[in-house]
Design a protein around this motif. Sequence first.
Motif, short mmCIF file in Angstrom:
data_model
loop_
_atom_site.label_atom_id
_atom_site.label_comp_id
_atom_site.label_asym_id
_atom_site.label_seq_id
_atom_site.Cartn_x
_atom_site.Cartn_y
_atom_site.Cartn_z
N CYS A 29 0.84 3.78 1.75
CA CYS A 29 1.18 4.25 3.10
C CYS A 29 2.30 3.42 3.74
O CYS A 29 2.82 3.81 4.77
CB CYS A 29 -0.05 4.24 3.99
SG CYS A 29 -0.84 2.62 4.19
N ARG A 30 2.69 2.32 3.14
CA ARG A 30 3.79 1.49 3.68
C ARG A 30 5.09 1.72 2.91
O ARG A 30 6.14 1.22 3.31
CB ARG A 30 3.42 0.01 3.61
CG ARG A 30 2.33 -0.37 4.58
CD ARG A 30 2.13 -1.86 4.68
NE ARG A 30 3.37 -2.55 4.96
CZ ARG A 30 3.71 -3.71 4.38
NH1 ARG A 30 2.93 -4.29 3.51
NH2 ARG A 30 4.84 -4.29 4.69
N CYS A 72 -0.88 5.12 7.12
CA CYS A 72 -2.05 4.25 6.95
C CYS A 72 -3.11 4.62 7.99
O CYS A 72 -2.86 5.42 8.89
CB CYS A 72 -1.64 2.78 7.11
SG CYS A 72 -0.55 2.16 5.81
N HIS A 73 -4.26 3.99 7.91
CA HIS A 73 -5.37 4.23 8.83
C HIS A 73 -4.90 4.10 10.28
O HIS A 73 -4.22 3.14 10.64
CB HIS A 73 -6.49 3.23 8.53
CG HIS A 73 -7.71 3.42 9.36
ND1 HIS A 73 -8.51 4.54 9.25
CD2 HIS A 73 -8.27 2.65 10.32
CE1 HIS A 73 -9.50 4.44 10.11
NE2 HIS A 73 -9.38 3.30 10.77
N ASN A 74 -5.26 5.04 11.12
CA ASN A 74 -4.94 5.06 12.56
C ASN A 74 -3.45 5.19 12.85
O ASN A 74 -3.01 4.82 13.94
CB ASN A 74 -5.50 3.83 13.28
CG ASN A 74 -7.01 3.86 13.36
OD1 ASN A 74 -7.61 4.93 13.37
ND2 ASN A 74 -7.62 2.69 13.41
N GLN A 75 -2.66 5.68 11.92
CA GLN A 75 -1.24 5.92 12.17
C GLN A 75 -0.98 7.42 12.17
O GLN A 75 -1.74 8.20 11.59
CB GLN A 75 -0.37 5.25 11.10
CG GLN A 75 -0.40 3.76 11.15
CD GLN A 75 0.49 3.15 10.07
OE1 GLN A 75 0.74 3.76 9.03
NE2 GLN A 75 0.96 1.94 10.31
N GLU A 87 0.86 -1.17 0.00
CA GLU A 87 0.00 0.00 0.00
C GLU A 87 0.90 1.23 0.00
O GLU A 87 2.02 1.21 0.54
CB GLU A 87 -0.85 0.02 1.27
CG GLU A 87 -1.82 -1.12 1.42
CD GLU A 87 -2.52 -1.05 2.76
OE1 GLU A 87 -3.44 -0.23 2.91
OE2 GLU A 87 -2.12 -1.81 3.66
#
Length: 168
Positions: A72-73, A100-103, A70
Amino acid sequence: MLKRANLLLPLILLILLACNNDDQGSQQVNLLFTEDNLIGDWKRIAEFRGQPNDSLGILEPTEDLFTQFENCRKDDMIRYVKAIQQEENTYFWGIGEVACHNQIPNSFIEIGTWTIQESGKLNRFYSDISEPFVVVLLTSQQLRIRKESGVKESEGTIYEFTEYERVR
């Protein structure tokens, strides 16, 4: 006097050009595998499966694993921190600009400890687990590691590599 200046100017330009090329070349020199050369922040820029029996990761990879990540990684980081006195070296996992989500972007979480040997063996420890790697390349700006053990296939052993560029 003017003739002398006309002769010196090209000579000075050649010296400056040579110094600039030396700086670029020094970034490509493989450094010793020591704690001091490894410490810092390293952003992941590639992850791939090498060709059979290519333990140095110098042949064209067989599979680009990085493209499957992804977004975000793709800018995750590893921070290696050298111990002070009797403590152990610590390493952190970092989240880059794209979270990423919640980071939380640009944040780091302590993961565990690490050691490096002159042979290039890099061990990362966390929760009583040892992750052994081999440092394949270490320059002032680039780091490539592979998992110590590969996957045995009919054509030979295949290793996974991760490549980083120094952020700081």
